[in-house]
Design a protein around this motif. Sequence first.
Motif, mmCIF file in Angstrom:
data_model
loop_
_atom_site.group_PDB
_atom_site.id
_atom_site.type_symbol
_atom_site.label_atom_id
_atom_site.label_comp_id
_atom_site.label_asym_id
_atom_site.label_seq_id
_atom_site.Cartn_x
_atom_site.Cartn_y
_atom_site.Cartn_z
ATOM 1 N N ASP A 58 39.577 52.752 13.833
ATOM 2 C CA ASP A 58 38.633 52.494 12.662
ATOM 3 C C ASP A 58 38.791 52.513 11.285
ATOM 4 O OD1 ASP A 58 36.148 51.995 11.514
ATOM 5 O OD2 ASP A 58 34.825 53.292 12.707
ATOM 6 N N LYS A 59 38.195 51.733 10.292
ATOM 7 C CA LYS A 59 38.849 51.965 9.265
ATOM 8 C C LYS A 59 37.742 52.008 8.242
ATOM 9 C CE LYS A 59 43.060 48.626 8.314
ATOM 10 N NZ LYS A 59 42.882 47.174 7.883
ATOM 11 N N ALA A 60 36.268 52.390 9.537
ATOM 12 C CA ALA A 60 35.884 53.140 8.702
ATOM 13 C C ALA A 60 35.931 54.405 8.621
ATOM 14 C CB ALA A 60 34.421 52.220 8.998
ATOM 15 N N SER A 61 36.858 54.787 9.439
ATOM 16 C CA SER A 61 36.322 56.786 9.981
ATOM 17 C C SER A 61 37.267 57.325 8.810
ATOM 18 C CB SER A 61 37.029 56.556 10.932
ATOM 19 O OG SER A 61 36.924 58.058 11.179
ATOM 20 N N ILE A 176 18.583 48.879 18.896
ATOM 21 C CA ILE A 176 19.227 47.611 17.826
ATOM 22 C C ILE A 176 19.441 47.776 17.062
ATOM 23 C CG2 ILE A 176 18.384 46.091 15.970
ATOM 24 C CD1 ILE A 176 15.717 46.586 16.467
ATOM 25 N N ALA A 177 21.534 47.040 18.013
ATOM 26 C CA ALA A 177 22.665 47.287 17.689
ATOM 27 C C ALA A 177 23.061 46.696 16.052
ATOM 28 C CB ALA A 177 23.877 46.962 18.455
ATOM 29 N N THR A 178 23.561 47.183 15.046
ATOM 30 C CA THR A 178 23.552 46.071 14.102
ATOM 31 C C THR A 178 24.956 46.954 12.615
ATOM 32 O OG1 THR A 178 22.893 47.748 12.160
ATOM 33 C CG2 THR A 178 21.239 46.288 13.323
ATOM 34 N N PRO A 179 25.205 45.995 12.110
ATOM 35 C CA PRO A 179 26.575 46.642 10.848
ATOM 36 C C PRO A 179 26.145 48.007 10.410
ATOM 37 C CG PRO A 179 26.648 44.672 11.144
ATOM 38 C CD PRO A 179 25.315 44.833 11.706
ATOM 39 N N ARG A 180 27.656 48.920 10.780
ATOM 40 C CA ARG A 180 27.533 50.317 9.843
ATOM 41 C C ARG A 180 27.108 50.247 8.212
ATOM 42 N NH1 ARG A 180 32.353 52.451 12.298
ATOM 43 N NH2 ARG A 180 32.864 50.373 11.579
ATOM 44 N N ILE A 181 26.449 50.437 8.180
ATOM 45 C CA ILE A 181 25.952 51.005 6.541
ATOM 46 C C ILE A 181 26.827 52.160 5.352
ATOM 47 C CG2 ILE A 181 24.249 51.909 5.051
ATOM 48 C CD1 ILE A 181 23.133 49.765 6.838
ATOM 49 N N GLY A 182 27.360 50.862 4.425
ATOM 50 C CA GLY A 182 28.141 51.925 3.174
ATOM 51 C C GLY A 182 29.489 51.813 3.472
ATOM 52 N N ILE A 183 30.089 51.507 4.239
ATOM 53 C CA ILE A 183 31.071 51.292 4.296
ATOM 54 C C ILE A 183 32.361 49.540 4.166
ATOM 55 C CG2 ILE A 183 31.586 52.134 6.764
ATOM 56 C CD1 ILE A 183 31.716 49.815 8.089
ATOM 57 N N LYS A 187 37.152 46.225 5.650
ATOM 58 C CA LYS A 187 37.544 45.448 6.089
ATOM 59 C C LYS A 187 37.294 44.651 7.161
ATOM 60 C CE LYS A 187 41.292 46.143 3.346
ATOM 61 N NZ LYS A 187 43.211 46.213 2.715
ATOM 62 N N GLU A 188 38.236 44.712 8.686
ATOM 63 C CA GLU A 188 37.560 43.634 9.799
ATOM 64 C C GLU A 188 36.407 44.221 10.783
ATOM 65 O OE1 GLU A 188 40.903 44.949 9.085
ATOM 66 O OE2 GLU A 188 41.438 45.269 10.704
ATOM 67 N N TYR A 189 36.625 45.839 9.616
ATOM 68 C CA TYR A 189 35.219 46.758 11.121
ATOM 69 C C TYR A 189 34.543 46.758 10.294
ATOM 70 C CZ TYR A 189 39.376 48.677 14.173
ATOM 71 O OH TYR A 189 40.098 48.404 14.598
ATOM 72 N N VAL A 190 33.846 46.144 9.356
ATOM 73 C CA VAL A 190 33.187 46.289 8.219
ATOM 74 C C VAL A 190 31.709 45.508 9.268
ATOM 75 C CG1 VAL A 190 31.418 45.208 6.604
ATOM 76 C CG2 VAL A 190 33.481 45.756 6.192
ATOM 77 N N ASP A 191 31.795 43.998 9.720
ATOM 78 C CA ASP A 191 30.551 43.869 10.535
ATOM 79 C C ASP A 191 30.497 44.035 11.879
ATOM 80 O OD1 ASP A 191 30.068 42.466 8.494
ATOM 81 O OD2 ASP A 191 31.934 40.950 8.905
ATOM 82 N N LEU A 192 30.902 45.380 13.096
ATOM 83 C CA LEU A 192 31.195 45.135 13.595
ATOM 84 C C LEU A 192 29.899 46.419 14.245
ATOM 85 C CD1 LEU A 192 34.613 47.119 14.718
ATOM 86 C CD2 LEU A 192 33.568 44.967 15.284
ATOM 87 N N PRO A 193 28.704 46.208 15.876
ATOM 88 C CA PRO A 193 27.532 46.445 15.582
ATOM 89 C C PRO A 193 27.942 47.556 15.910
ATOM 90 C CG PRO A 193 28.086 44.905 17.365
ATOM 91 C CD PRO A 193 29.553 44.924 16.490
#
Length: 222
Positions: A58-61, A176-183, A187-193
Amino acid sequence: MNKKKLPLDFYRREDVLAISRELLGKVLFTNLDDGRKEGPITTAGVIIETEAYRAPEDKASHAYNDRRTKRTEVMFAAGGVSYVYLCYGIHSLFNVVTGPKDTAHAVLVRAIHPIIGIEHMLKRRNQNTLKSNLTSGPGVLSNALGINTFHNSTDLTGADIWIEDHGYVISSKDIIATPRIGIAYAKEYVDLPWRFVLKNYENISKSATYTEDSMSYKPSKV
DNA sequence: CCAGGGATGGACT
DNA sequence: GTCCATCCCTGGT
């Protein structure tokens, strides 16, 4: 009511997405003294918004690619401890470390619904009246609960910070599952719910922009 | 040592 | 709804 502290084996499972969902409806407690002589005060709220961070891929981690630094080291601990770090130089963000040892998964708690010790949370927030923004964001909820970076690596089965199951049953249609905030950098992990929000609460974090008829909840009186 | 970033919040319209 | 001040700390040097 059936109330019990979540045990270590809840946190030490591999599936951080499942844990993120299951933390919704659980109750986050702190019993902290803020340095006061009078001793600790109990404050708590129902977890209503979480985000999963699943290193190493996970690139946001912060632990992306199993990056081990002084800061991220606690994420590699066995689940059931806190990861608290400073964001924007001001905000202490509270995460639950999950998974077995050396698996750097974590869940960010982004919002709670305050239920216990509201008067004291208001004091910590320098507010006088209960509004929906008391604990509606990862920075402000830490402030309200008295959590700061000093509480990094705290045992979540101990006496300072813990999470209880109060028997609230949450069905998948309440989440509700949505994309994460502020990440945006991820890249390709931006839109994962991988952000999970419990319906029927208005005091979720500010960046939540969806509106539904179900968003009619008002906090109870102090 | 220090440049740059950052899982935001709140002030304002 | 929009805008932007925030400032400590991390991590690479």
